[in-house]
Design a protein around this motif. Structure first.
Motif: not given
Length: 348
Positions: A290-299
């Motif tokens: 979830f953390r990686d998905w969220f940060l990737a979406t921000v980027r």
């Protein structure tokens, strides 16, 4: 450690103080939360005494005495001035009338008889993230941090130092207005922040935003969702767990938050052009997927020029629970290194 000189960082919160100890050569002597009650609801005098107890408690844990402390770093929730005067309108944590316009930094400095350096909690966490990420290059780099919690805190760091601003309000990124065209769903009402602004970042990217703005809308699209039967405040806190498990509605909510942060970072890219963009808070204190998905979406939703994309990094604020106290200690360390050395005592 009898001859060790240190600084102490105190992170003041609504229920607890967390303290840490940092040597003048940059070593943290505490690798855990050291929490004590903050007593902020009992008013300024009780809260300052609680901070003094927090300092003495962490010193006892490390086997040090108060006369080995050269400076103290303090962070609190805002809004507050650059010198630690709580807003004349009060704040969520400092809601009693006695807190309005109270000089919390000066009060603690008088109580301890030590220099106290102040930052709000968003700035302190941003400073810690910056120094951890860049290490020896920290004084040659810049960064912007967005920290998602009950509200949305933030911080701007340039050449290793927090940009506080004339009134201490620089880095209040939660109240920056962002374009909502790519953030909201068709027909979704423009969200309103607790501060009264419509369409600022905090009105989307915060726990309060989930409760007041996002969840009420998305439950109209998912009326049979289990959270429909929960009280709003409890339901808002449960959304993250659903998001971690891949729940469709929860992922829609967090995708909106990530897009709002991307819009914020796009503004930052054109305003300060930082070397790094940090995301922190409960939204990323989650399972790795979830953390990686969220940060990737921000980027994905941060629009950078090719030259910027080649040098910018996106990362998480580390050790969320300890970041405030550690950032406050780093600010105190910088001040301690600039304090004049007292003259030697001459015997009579």
């Amino acid at each position: 450690m009898a001859d060790t000189t240190v600084v102490v960082g105190i992170d003041n919160g609504g229920t607890s103080n967390n303290a840490t100890v940092l040597t003048l050569d940059g070593r943290f002597l505490v690798d855990q939360l050291v929490e004590t009650p903050s007593e902020v609801r009992a008013g300024p005098q009780a809260a300052v005494e609680a901070m003094a107890r927090s300092l003495d408690g962490v010193l006892a844990l490390t086997g040090l005495s108060r006369d080995q402390v050269s400076a103290v770093g303090l962070d609190t929730p805002g809004p507050a001035s650059a010198t630690g005067v709580i807003s004349s309108k009060g704040s969520t944590n400092f809601s009693q009338p006695a807190w309005r316009g109270h000089d919390i930094r000066g009060a603690l400095e008088r109580r301890l008889g030590l220099p106290v350096i102040y930052h709000n909690d968003g700035n302190a966490a941003a400073l810690y993230a910056h120094h951890v990420h860049f290490g020896v290059d920290a004084m040659h780099r810049s960064s912007v941090s967005a920290i998602v919690g009950t509200g949305l805190g933030g911080g701007l760091v340039e050449y290793g130092r927090v940009i506080a601003g004339a009134a201490g309000m620089a880095g209040e990124l939660g109240h920056v207005h962002v374009p909502l065209t790519d953030v909201l769903a068709p027909g979704q009402p423009v969200p309103v922040c607790a501060c009264g602004f419509a369409g600022d970042v905090e009105s989307v990217a915060s726990l309060t935003a989930i409760e007041r703005n996002l969840l009420p809308y998305w439950l109209t699209r998912f009326p049979d969702h289990p959270l429909a039967g929960e009280p709003p405040a409890r339901a808002a806190k449960l959304v993250r767990g659903y998001g971690e498990r891949g729940d469709e509605m929860a992922r829609e909510i967090f995708a909106q938050q990530a897009r709002a942060l991307g819009a914020l970072f796009t503004i930052a890219a054109n305003f300060t052009d930082p070397h790094a963009y940090f995301v922190g808070g409960g939204v990323v204190e989650t399972v790795p997927e979830f953390r990686d998905w969220f940060l990737a979406t921000v980027r994905e939703h941060t629009v950078l020029r090719d030259e910027q994309a080649a040098s910018a990094t996106f990362a998480l604020v580390p050790e969320r629970d300890m970041a405030g106290a550690r950032g406050a200690a780093l600010a105190a360390l910088a001040a301690a290194r600039e304090l004049p050395v007292p003259p030697p005592l001459v015997g009579h």
